[in-house]
Design an enzyme around this catalytic site. Structure first.
Site: not given
Length: 158
Positions: A29-31, A82
């Site tokens: 996942f993306y921060l 995000v």
């Protein structure tokens, strides 16, 4: 500076499966994600976690910095992501000349998408391209994992 040089392809057929020598389950996942930079957390087989910072917008070569982080930190950070969770199984497929393809079979929200990456040592490397590779999408930002997390799977005709 860390540097990642890779070519990315859609996979045309499952002929690679008989050649695969290993697999790992990835949840990522993306921060943070923008056109020229992203911060990703990846959990491997539910046992280890790594934070990756990528810079640049060129599809073939980008800055890449990776750091191991505690698994519990990754689990807690997941809620701050995000976009959607990217779930896939990465299969290692040896190629001629000591090269290898990493074939990613996506599940979850990206179910049905299968892509392969070949990491290069230099920009001029020309590894053998097996027949299971389909259209090259190296420079197509729609196929960057950060974009897949935010925008979802591109249309099949893309």
């Amino acid at each position: 500076m860390g540097l990642e040089i890779e070519r990315k392809f859609l996979v045309a057929h499952a002929g690679w499966r008989a050649q695969a020598v290993g697999a790992v389950r990835l949840e990522q996942f993306y921060l943070f994600s923008r056109e020229d930079a992203s911060v990703r957390v990846r959990i491997r087989d539910g046992r280890a976690a790594r934070l990756t910072i990528k810079t640049g917008r060129d599809g073939l070569s980008r800055g890449e910095f990776e750091y191991d982080i505690p698994l519990q930190d990754a689990v807690e950070l997941r809620e701050s992501r995000v976009g959607k969770l990217v779930e896939k199984t990465r299969h290692i497929v040896p190629l001629e000349g000591g090269w290898q393809a990493e074939v990613d079979v996506f599940t979850g929200t990206l179910d049905g998408l299968v892509m392969a990456e070949i990491e290069l040592k230099t920009m001029d490397d020309a590894p053998p391209l097996p027949d299971f590779l389909g259209r090259e999408v190296t420079g197509d930002p729609r196929y960057f994992n950060a974009q897949l997390a935010v925008e979802g799977r591109p249309p099949a005709e893309a």
